[in-house]
Design a protein around this motif. Sequence first.
Motif, PDB file in Angstrom:
ATOM      1  N   MET A  10       0.830  -1.210   0.000  1.00  0.00           N
ATOM      2  CA  MET A  10       0.000   0.000   0.000  1.00  0.00           C
ATOM      3  C   MET A  10       0.863   1.257   0.000  1.00  0.00           C
ATOM      4  O   MET A  10       0.535   2.233  -0.687  1.00  0.00           O
ATOM      5  N   ALA A  11       1.960   1.249   0.729  1.00  0.00           N
ATOM      6  CA  ALA A  11       2.853   2.416   0.742  1.00  0.00           C
ATOM      7  C   ALA A  11       3.451   2.633  -0.646  1.00  0.00           C
ATOM      8  O   ALA A  11       3.508   3.772  -1.133  1.00  0.00           O
ATOM      9  N   ASN A  16       3.613   5.812  -5.665  1.00  0.00           N
ATOM     10  CA  ASN A  16       3.878   5.730  -7.101  1.00  0.00           C
ATOM     11  C   ASN A  16       2.619   5.834  -7.955  1.00  0.00           C
ATOM     12  O   ASN A  16       2.542   5.245  -9.037  1.00  0.00           O
ATOM     13  N   GLY A  17       1.633   6.573  -7.487  1.00  0.00           N
ATOM     14  CA  GLY A  17       0.432   6.803  -8.284  1.00  0.00           C
ATOM     15  C   GLY A  17      -0.315   5.545  -8.655  1.00  0.00           C
ATOM     16  O   GLY A  17      -0.872   5.452  -9.746  1.00  0.00           O
ATOM     17  N   LEU A  30      -5.725  -2.274  -6.815  1.00  0.00           N
ATOM     18  CA  LEU A  30      -6.490  -1.235  -6.153  1.00  0.00           C
ATOM     19  C   LEU A  30      -6.365  -1.459  -4.659  1.00  0.00           C
ATOM     20  O   LEU A  30      -5.964  -2.538  -4.215  1.00  0.00           O
ATOM     21  N   LEU A  31      -6.675  -0.427  -3.904  1.00  0.00           N
ATOM     22  CA  LEU A  31      -6.748  -0.554  -2.456  1.00  0.00           C
ATOM     23  C   LEU A  31      -8.226  -0.551  -2.099  1.00  0.00           C
ATOM     24  O   LEU A  31      -8.961   0.375  -2.439  1.00  0.00           O
ATOM     25  N   LEU A  32      -8.649  -1.622  -1.458  1.00  0.00           N
ATOM     26  CA  LEU A  32     -10.042  -1.859  -1.126  1.00  0.00           C
ATOM     27  C   LEU A  32     -10.280  -1.508   0.338  1.00  0.00           C
ATOM     28  O   LEU A  32      -9.699  -2.117   1.234  1.00  0.00           O
ATOM     29  N   HIS A  33     -11.119  -0.515   0.557  1.00  0.00           N
ATOM     30  CA  HIS A  33     -11.485  -0.087   1.908  1.00  0.00           C
ATOM     31  C   HIS A  33     -12.830  -0.721   2.257  1.00  0.00           C
ATOM     32  O   HIS A  33     -13.831  -0.448   1.581  1.00  0.00           O
ATOM     33  N   THR A  34     -12.844  -1.561   3.281  1.00  0.00           N
ATOM     34  CA  THR A  34     -14.069  -2.200   3.734  1.00  0.00           C
ATOM     35  C   THR A  34     -14.285  -1.862   5.208  1.00  0.00           C
ATOM     36  O   THR A  34     -13.414  -1.280   5.861  1.00  0.00           O
ATOM     37  N   THR A  35     -15.434  -2.267   5.709  1.00  0.00           N
ATOM     38  CA  THR A  35     -15.743  -2.125   7.131  1.00  0.00           C
ATOM     39  C   THR A  35     -15.736  -3.517   7.736  1.00  0.00           C
ATOM     40  O   THR A  35     -16.398  -4.427   7.210  1.00  0.00           O
ATOM     41  N   ALA A  81     -18.232  -0.126  -0.241  1.00  0.00           N
ATOM     42  CA  ALA A  81     -16.795  -0.016  -0.004  1.00  0.00           C
ATOM     43  C   ALA A  81     -16.275   1.242  -0.699  1.00  0.00           C
ATOM     44  O   ALA A  81     -17.017   1.962  -1.362  1.00  0.00           O
ATOM     45  N   HIS A  82     -14.996   1.448  -0.553  1.00  0.00           N
ATOM     46  CA  HIS A  82     -14.302   2.580  -1.173  1.00  0.00           C
ATOM     47  C   HIS A  82     -13.032   2.011  -1.788  1.00  0.00           C
ATOM     48  O   HIS A  82     -12.429   1.099  -1.218  1.00  0.00           O
ATOM     49  N   ILE A  83     -12.649   2.513  -2.947  1.00  0.00           N
ATOM     50  CA  ILE A  83     -11.409   2.030  -3.559  1.00  0.00           C
ATOM     51  C   ILE A  83     -10.504   3.192  -3.930  1.00  0.00           C
ATOM     52  O   ILE A  83     -10.959   4.300  -4.192  1.00  0.00           O
ATOM     53  N   GLU A  84      -9.219   2.887  -3.936  1.00  0.00           N
ATOM     54  CA  GLU A  84      -8.196   3.740  -4.529  1.00  0.00           C
ATOM     55  C   GLU A  84      -7.678   2.951  -5.718  1.00  0.00           C
ATOM     56  O   GLU A  84      -7.290   1.794  -5.582  1.00  0.00           O
ATOM     57  N   ILE A  85      -7.688   3.579  -6.886  1.00  0.00           N
ATOM     58  CA  ILE A  85      -7.180   2.922  -8.090  1.00  0.00           C
ATOM     59  C   ILE A  85      -6.427   3.968  -8.897  1.00  0.00           C
ATOM     60  O   ILE A  85      -6.969   5.035  -9.178  1.00  0.00           O
ATOM     61  N   GLY A  86      -5.178   3.679  -9.199  1.00  0.00           N
ATOM     62  CA  GLY A  86      -4.327   4.687  -9.807  1.00  0.00           C
ATOM     63  C   GLY A  86      -4.229   5.870  -8.863  1.00  0.00           C
ATOM     64  O   GLY A  86      -3.938   5.709  -7.683  1.00  0.00           O
ATOM     65  N   THR A  87      -4.540   7.052  -9.370  1.00  0.00           N
ATOM     66  CA  THR A  87      -4.541   8.239  -8.520  1.00  0.00           C
ATOM     67  C   THR A  87      -5.968   8.682  -8.196  1.00  0.00           C
ATOM     68  O   THR A  87      -6.173   9.764  -7.661  1.00  0.00           O
ATOM     69  N   ASP A  88      -6.943   7.847  -8.514  1.00  0.00           N
ATOM     70  CA  ASP A  88      -8.350   8.161  -8.293  1.00  0.00           C
ATOM     71  C   ASP A  88      -8.864   7.361  -7.096  1.00  0.00           C
ATOM     72  O   ASP A  88      -8.281   6.339  -6.716  1.00  0.00           O
ATOM     73  N   GLU A  89      -9.945   7.821  -6.516  1.00  0.00           N
ATOM     74  CA  GLU A  89     -10.622   7.045  -5.476  1.00  0.00           C
ATOM     75  C   GLU A  89     -12.091   7.400  -5.469  1.00  0.00           C
ATOM     76  O   GLU A  89     -12.481   8.521  -5.786  1.00  0.00           O
TER      77      GLU A  89
END
Length: 135
Positions: A10-11, A16-17, A30-35, A81-89
């Motif tokens: 994740m770091a 690195n975008g 992608l970074l997957l944000h869950t609860t 959920a919420h995701i971070e993908i590339g430089t977008d989220e």
Amino acid sequence: MADNWNEQIMAEFRANGGKVGGPFGHMTLLLLHTTGAKSGQPRVNPAGVFNIDGKMLIVASLAGADANPAWLHNLRANPNAHIEIGTDEYDVVARELPRDERDAAYARIVEQAPTFAEYETRTDRIIPVLELRRR
């Protein structure tokens, strides 16, 4: 170990975008944000993402382990959920594919990332595939 491994990925992703090297250098992550289903606490996990027929798909493979990844349990309890993908989220809602859709999608995923064929041989479970739709 897994938490530290994920933290490093994740770091690197964030520095690195959205790009990472090493074993995931050939994949889109992608970074997957869950609860957390039990804790209610926020959780973040890296996941490989595949674009199949215009659908954003993630695979609950856990590298072929016999157990599902914790994030799958979290998404089954709360598909928002919420995701971070590339430089977008952005926010998404997850839908677990029914078996027929899953089987067709998994075959296409294996074409793009042959390692996923090996993951199937490591476990007796049917590896779930989920679609993430932007909310």
